[in-house]
Design an enzyme around this catalytic site. Structure first.
Site, PDB file in Angstrom:
ATOM      1  N   LYS A 179      -7.222  -7.416 -26.284  1.00  0.00           N
ATOM      2  CA  LYS A 179      -6.789  -8.359 -25.239  1.00  0.00           C
ATOM      3  C   LYS A 179      -5.373  -8.863 -25.514  1.00  0.00           C
ATOM      4  O   LYS A 179      -4.530  -8.859 -24.634  1.00  0.00           O
ATOM      5  CB  LYS A 179      -7.746  -9.572 -25.163  1.00  0.00           C
ATOM      6  CG  LYS A 179      -9.204  -9.200 -24.937  1.00  0.00           C
ATOM      7  CD  LYS A 179     -10.088 -10.417 -24.773  1.00  0.00           C
ATOM      8  CE  LYS A 179     -10.189 -11.329 -25.991  1.00  0.00           C
ATOM      9  NZ  LYS A 179     -10.852 -10.698 -27.165  1.00  0.00           N
ATOM     10  N   ARG A 227     -14.815 -18.894 -23.445  1.00  0.00           N
ATOM     11  CA  ARG A 227     -15.684 -18.154 -24.353  1.00  0.00           C
ATOM     12  C   ARG A 227     -17.127 -18.617 -24.232  1.00  0.00           C
ATOM     13  O   ARG A 227     -17.998 -18.070 -24.903  1.00  0.00           O
ATOM     14  CB  ARG A 227     -15.217 -18.378 -25.792  1.00  0.00           C
ATOM     15  CG  ARG A 227     -14.425 -17.209 -26.389  1.00  0.00           C
ATOM     16  CD  ARG A 227     -13.981 -17.673 -27.756  1.00  0.00           C
ATOM     17  NE  ARG A 227     -13.685 -16.632 -28.686  1.00  0.00           N
ATOM     18  CZ  ARG A 227     -12.464 -16.156 -28.937  1.00  0.00           C
ATOM     19  NH1 ARG A 227     -11.443 -16.570 -28.256  1.00  0.00           N
ATOM     20  NH2 ARG A 227     -12.294 -15.248 -29.878  1.00  0.00           N
ATOM     21  N   ARG A 270      -6.452  -4.614 -38.560  1.00  0.00           N
ATOM     22  CA  ARG A 270      -5.474  -5.414 -37.813  1.00  0.00           C
ATOM     23  C   ARG A 270      -4.598  -6.238 -38.745  1.00  0.00           C
ATOM     24  O   ARG A 270      -5.064  -6.858 -39.684  1.00  0.00           O
ATOM     25  CB  ARG A 270      -6.184  -6.347 -36.846  1.00  0.00           C
ATOM     26  CG  ARG A 270      -5.200  -7.253 -36.118  1.00  0.00           C
ATOM     27  CD  ARG A 270      -5.755  -7.800 -34.852  1.00  0.00           C
ATOM     28  NE  ARG A 270      -6.761  -8.816 -35.056  1.00  0.00           N
ATOM     29  CZ  ARG A 270      -7.398  -9.429 -34.061  1.00  0.00           C
ATOM     30  NH1 ARG A 270      -7.151  -9.089 -32.818  1.00  0.00           N
ATOM     31  NH2 ARG A 270      -8.294 -10.357 -34.315  1.00  0.00           N
ATOM     32  N   ARG A 317      -5.423 -11.773 -40.838  1.00  0.00           N
ATOM     33  CA  ARG A 317      -6.038 -13.070 -40.522  1.00  0.00           C
ATOM     34  C   ARG A 317      -7.292 -13.283 -41.365  1.00  0.00           C
ATOM     35  O   ARG A 317      -8.054 -12.343 -41.589  1.00  0.00           O
ATOM     36  CB  ARG A 317      -6.438 -13.097 -39.036  1.00  0.00           C
ATOM     37  CG  ARG A 317      -5.274 -13.316 -38.117  1.00  0.00           C
ATOM     38  CD  ARG A 317      -5.604 -13.029 -36.670  1.00  0.00           C
ATOM     39  NE  ARG A 317      -6.883 -13.546 -36.203  1.00  0.00           N
ATOM     40  CZ  ARG A 317      -7.275 -13.493 -34.931  1.00  0.00           C
ATOM     41  NH1 ARG A 317      -6.486 -12.965 -34.006  1.00  0.00           N
ATOM     42  NH2 ARG A 317      -8.447 -13.959 -34.570  1.00  0.00           N
ATOM     43  N   ARG A 327     -18.289 -13.329 -35.882  1.00  0.00           N
ATOM     44  CA  ARG A 327     -17.596 -13.399 -34.587  1.00  0.00           C
ATOM     45  C   ARG A 327     -18.254 -12.500 -33.557  1.00  0.00           C
ATOM     46  O   ARG A 327     -18.353 -12.849 -32.381  1.00  0.00           O
ATOM     47  CB  ARG A 327     -16.119 -13.028 -34.768  1.00  0.00           C
ATOM     48  CG  ARG A 327     -15.337 -14.138 -35.446  1.00  0.00           C
ATOM     49  CD  ARG A 327     -14.033 -13.636 -35.991  1.00  0.00           C
ATOM     50  NE  ARG A 327     -13.058 -13.358 -34.966  1.00  0.00           N
ATOM     51  CZ  ARG A 327     -12.042 -12.522 -35.121  1.00  0.00           C
ATOM     52  NH1 ARG A 327     -11.889 -11.872 -36.254  1.00  0.00           N
ATOM     53  NH2 ARG A 327     -11.196 -12.331 -34.150  1.00  0.00           N
TER      54      ARG A 327
HETATM   55  P1  AMP Z   1      -8.983 -15.209 -31.147  1.00  0.00           P
HETATM   56  O1  AMP Z   1      -7.572 -15.152 -31.620  1.00  0.00           O
HETATM   57  O2  AMP Z   1      -9.104 -15.244 -29.642  1.00  0.00           O
HETATM   58  O3  AMP Z   1      -9.850 -14.126 -31.763  1.00  0.00           O
HETATM   59  O4  AMP Z   1      -9.570 -16.605 -31.650  1.00  0.00           O
HETATM   60  C1  AMP Z   1      -9.667 -16.907 -33.036  1.00  0.00           C
HETATM   61  C2  AMP Z   1     -10.664 -18.012 -33.245  1.00  0.00           C
HETATM   62  O5  AMP Z   1     -10.215 -19.214 -32.581  1.00  0.00           O
HETATM   63  C3  AMP Z   1     -12.060 -17.758 -32.688  1.00  0.00           C
HETATM   64  O6  AMP Z   1     -12.866 -16.963 -33.557  1.00  0.00           O
HETATM   65  C4  AMP Z   1     -12.585 -19.197 -32.566  1.00  0.00           C
HETATM   66  O7  AMP Z   1     -12.926 -19.726 -33.819  1.00  0.00           O
HETATM   67  C5  AMP Z   1     -11.337 -19.931 -32.072  1.00  0.00           C
HETATM   68  N1  AMP Z   1     -11.272 -19.907 -30.591  1.00  0.00           N
HETATM   69  C6  AMP Z   1     -10.367 -19.245 -29.831  1.00  0.00           C
HETATM   70  N2  AMP Z   1     -10.604 -19.437 -28.534  1.00  0.00           N
HETATM   71  C7  AMP Z   1     -11.691 -20.237 -28.457  1.00  0.00           C
HETATM   72  C8  AMP Z   1     -12.458 -20.765 -27.390  1.00  0.00           C
HETATM   73  N3  AMP Z   1     -12.149 -20.505 -26.111  1.00  0.00           N
HETATM   74  N4  AMP Z   1     -13.527 -21.550 -27.698  1.00  0.00           N
HETATM   75  C9  AMP Z   1     -13.847 -21.838 -28.965  1.00  0.00           C
HETATM   76  N5  AMP Z   1     -13.191 -21.338 -30.030  1.00  0.00           N
HETATM   77  C10 AMP Z   1     -12.119 -20.543 -29.791  1.00  0.00           C
END
Ligand code: AMP
Length: 209
Positions: free
Chosen positions: A13, A88, A122, A155, A166
């Site tokens: 994404k 989410r 990644r 990360r 996740r």
């Molecule tokens: P991402 O970079 O989108 O994979 O997000 C990394 C982490 O940020 C996720 O695993 C969650 O812990 C937190 N996070 C990101 N977006 C959300 C969301 N919409 N709701 C809750 N936690 C989020």
């Protein structure tokens, strides 16, 4: 155009959003990136969410919704946006409906095996957020971003124990959004397994540009 990018972690994404934000002339808004910036800045928000994110869990809805509501009220988001990683949960999607309309939801379709392959390799630029991969898209110099010279790192939540969590969280809390948006007639599926150039072709077709 107001777009949501929906899909499991590692579906590509963010990579696609970076590739098409200039094309669409709209900001790429990633909740994950906003949280990571807050963590790096050691702000109160960062201190609150760090352990949750490192464990692969979701930040609470109230905090996340307030953050996005504020971000979408900014000038650059008035003509459209790409939302990457939000909503989410069903509660987040319902809240979004109270302060914004959505034109299309792009569902990144990819099997678990593809997700694990992408996440395990990644590497991300700490400065500009560009996504590299140890096999498919290596930086020219090890640990250095080709575009801004920033440090390229893995990360904490891309480490195997957090990845498993996740994916579980995605299946339980985020996957129901596929039906939620399909019923509203907003969902468009794209095959997220190929390399980004090919995904971009499918994406352009999906949104009619
Ligand atoms: P991402 O970079 O989108 O994979 O997000 C990394 C982490 O940020 C996720 O695993 C969650 O812990 C937190 N996070 C990101 N977006 C959300 C969301 N919409 N709701 C809750 N936690 C989020």
């Amino acid at each position: 155009m107001r777009l949501i990018f929906l899909g499991p972690p590692g579906a590509g994404k963010g990579t696609l959003a970076v590739r098409c934000k200039d094309l669409l002339k709209t900001p790429h808004i990633s909740t994950g990136a906003i949280f990571r910036d807050a963590i790096a800045a050691k702000s109160p928000l960062g201190l609150k969410v760090k352990s949750i994110i490192d464990a692969g869990k979701l930040v609470d809805d109230e905090t996340t919704i307030a953050l996005i509501k504020e971000r979408l009220s900014q000038e650059d988001a008035q003509k459209g946006y790409i939302l990457d990683g939000f909503p989410r949960t069903i509660a987040q999607a319902e809240a979004l409906e109270t302060f914004s309309t959505v034109d299309k939801v792009i569902n990144f379709d990819i099997p678990d095996s593809g997700v694990i392959e992408r996440l395990s390799g990644r590497r991300v630029c700490r400065k500009c957020g560009y996504n590299f991969h140890t096999v498919f898209n290596k930086p020219k110099k090890e640990d250095e971003c080709d575009f801004c010279g920033g440090e390229v790192y893995t990360r904490d939540d891309d480490k195997p124990s957090a990845v498993e969590k996740r994916l579980e969280v995605y299946r339980e809390q985020t996957q129901p959004l596929i039906d939620f948006y399909r019923k509203k007639g907003l969902l468009v599926d794209i095959d997220a397994s190929p390399m980004v150039d090919e995904i971009l072709v499918g994406f352009k077709k999906a949104i009619g540009i």
